[in-house]
Design a protein around this motif. Structure first.
Motif, PDB file in Angstrom:
ATOM      1  N   GLY A 278       0.334  -1.328  -0.069  1.00 53.56           N
ATOM      2  CA  GLY A 278      -0.250   0.057  -0.226  1.00 53.56           C
ATOM      3  C   GLY A 278       0.272   1.124   0.057  1.00 53.56           C
ATOM      4  N   HIS A 279       2.365   1.396   0.790  1.00 53.69           N
ATOM      5  CA  HIS A 279       2.137   1.842   0.467  1.00 53.69           C
ATOM      6  C   HIS A 279       3.143   2.430  -0.936  1.00 53.69           C
ATOM      7  CE1 HIS A 279       5.428   5.193   3.025  1.00 53.69           C
ATOM      8  NE2 HIS A 279       6.414   4.711   2.041  1.00 53.69           N
ATOM      9  N   VAL A 280       3.414   1.621  -2.092  1.00 51.19           N
ATOM     10  CA  VAL A 280       3.680   1.892  -2.938  1.00 51.19           C
ATOM     11  C   VAL A 280       2.944   1.983  -3.951  1.00 51.19           C
ATOM     12  CG1 VAL A 280       5.943   1.876  -2.609  1.00 51.19           C
ATOM     13  CG2 VAL A 280       4.998  -0.313  -3.456  1.00 51.19           C
ATOM     14  N   LEU A 281       1.451   1.918  -4.268  1.00 49.99           N
ATOM     15  CA  LEU A 281       0.654   1.347  -4.550  1.00 49.99           C
ATOM     16  C   LEU A 281       0.166   2.543  -5.861  1.00 49.99           C
ATOM     17  CD1 LEU A 281      -2.167  -0.284  -5.052  1.00 49.99           C
ATOM     18  CD2 LEU A 281      -3.590   1.045  -3.311  1.00 49.99           C
ATOM     19  N   ASP A 282       0.297   3.711  -4.821  1.00 45.31           N
ATOM     20  CA  ASP A 282       0.111   4.754  -6.399  1.00 45.31           C
ATOM     21  C   ASP A 282       1.621   4.443  -7.721  1.00 45.31           C
ATOM     22  OD1 ASP A 282      -2.165   5.489  -5.613  1.00 45.31           O
ATOM     23  OD2 ASP A 282      -1.165   7.291  -4.099  1.00 45.31           O
ATOM     24  N   GLU A 283       2.809   4.297  -6.704  1.00 46.40           N
ATOM     25  CA  GLU A 283       3.510   4.251  -7.596  1.00 46.40           C
ATOM     26  C   GLU A 283       3.377   2.732  -8.801  1.00 46.40           C
ATOM     27  OE1 GLU A 283       8.553   3.348  -7.512  1.00 46.40           O
ATOM     28  OE2 GLU A 283       7.092   3.801  -5.917  1.00 46.40           O
ATOM     29  N   TRP A 284       3.051   1.886  -8.354  1.00 47.03           N
ATOM     30  CA  TRP A 284       2.732   0.459  -9.120  1.00 47.03           C
ATOM     31  C   TRP A 284       1.909   1.439 -10.307  1.00 47.03           C
ATOM     32  CZ3 TRP A 284      -0.607  -2.600 -11.221  1.00 47.03           C
ATOM     33  CH2 TRP A 284      -0.555  -3.903 -11.185  1.00 47.03           C
TER      34      TRP A 284
END
Length: 336
Positions: A278-284
């Motif tokens: 979830g910490h890198v969800l937007d990046e993914w």
């Protein structure tokens, strides 16, 4: 693996010790006698180790009177070469075991787990004869690619173990973009693509004790320096390499160094602070090759077809079927 297989390990290995001395004194000649004293083997043994290193791609200037001087290093993940790129305090890449050839780095890493190899140990090979992908598929693994497995040991809940694969895909993409600037995308759940062709696959194999992860072996197969002509005809429409696309060689050492740094950051965030996928969800999402596309997903329950609309913090993919029903998919293979 064959009798000519070469293995390089951490500082206890004589060849590793020789390399460490010559790398530290790279502009100077080191006598065979001094290398003998530092390593505790005979001068004849030193000479034999030098010859073995030459076979692996190292080059030396030598003289019977003054000794050896390192003049050229290969683009291979030898422990001493990786060590120059791993800062103090970093776990990933602190211990490296390099082989000239193995069947599968994941399988060999599982053996090292039984030998109590520490968290962050990297098992890597120049070639794999039995590389494997998801669901037991084979993986083309000739010389030139980056074939490695990372041993993960940390007491995290099993329910977030799937985050390891997702976080690894983000780490690999970051490393490639930083090193090459190429427009790499992520295909759910564990592939990296370059203009629609596969360049990397990730395979995590875990073992749990109740609700807590015991260990995981996370395999990364990256097509970095494989020439376009080397791919089998059956793969040319589906796979490519970084070098084949950019028409220039890629430093596996530099790429691996960046990858280990990115993995360290993301894994430590997960271990220490619970910062999972979830910490890198937007990046993914921004790098996704899957979202917004019409897909067919082969799941354990059958085929699901529709438009991939989103992914959540748990890594679950949502597909909206033609009848409007949105189906959550926990595992499966995406076909465009």
């Amino acid at each position: 693996m064959g009798t000519d297989n070469i293995r390089m390990t951490e500082t206890g290995d004589v060849r590793q010790q020789i390399l460490e001395v010559l790398l530290k004194e790279r502009d100077a000649f080191i006598s065979g006698n001094e290398l003998s004293q530092r390593t505790g083997v005979s001068r004849t043994a030193v000479w034999k180790h030098i010859k073995a290193l030459e076979t692996a791609g190292f080059r030396f200037a030598s003289s019977t009177r003054v000794g050896y001087r390192l003049t050229e290093v290969p683009d291979l993940l030898f422990p001493a070469l990786v060590a120059e790129r791993v800062p103090a305090g970093q776990h990933i890449g602190r211990k490296v075991v390099w082989y000239s050839e193995v069947d599968s780095t994941n399988r060999v890493a599982a053996d090292w787990v039984q030998e109590n190899a520490p968290h962050g140990t990297v098992v890597t090979a120049e070639t794999q004869t039995g590389g494997k992908g998801r669901r037991g598929r084979g993986w083309f693994s000739p010389a030139g690619g980056l074939w490695l497995s990372v041993i993960f040991r940390a007491p995290i809940p099993v329910r977030v173990a799937a985050d390891l694969t997702l976080l690894t895909s983000v780490a690999v993409r970051r490393a490639i973009v930083q090193e090459t600037g190429l427009p790499v995308q992520i295909k759910w759940p564990n592939d990296l693509l370059l203009h629609g062709k596969k360049i990397c696959g990730i395979l995590a194999e875990i073992r749990a004790d109740g609700e807590t992860l015991q260990h995981a072996v996370i395999g990364v197969g990256l097509n970095s320096n494989i020439p376009a002509a080397a791919f089998p005809h059956a793969l040319t429409d589906y796979a490519t390499s970084l070098a084949a696309y950019s028409d220039q060689p890629i430093s596996n050492l530099q790429l691996a160094g960046r990858l280990f740094s990115e993995l360290e950051q993301l894994f430590q965030g997960l271990i220490l602070h619970g910062q999972g996928f979830g910490h890198v969800l937007d990046e993914w999402r921004a790098a996704s090759a899957t979202l917004g596309r019409r897909v067919r997903v082969q799941t354990p329950q059958g085929l699901v077809e529709g438009v991939a609309t989103d992914i959540n913090a748990g890594g679950i993919l949502y597909v909206r079927q033609d009848n409007g029903l949105v189906v959550p998919i926990h595992s499966g293979d995406v076909l465009f």
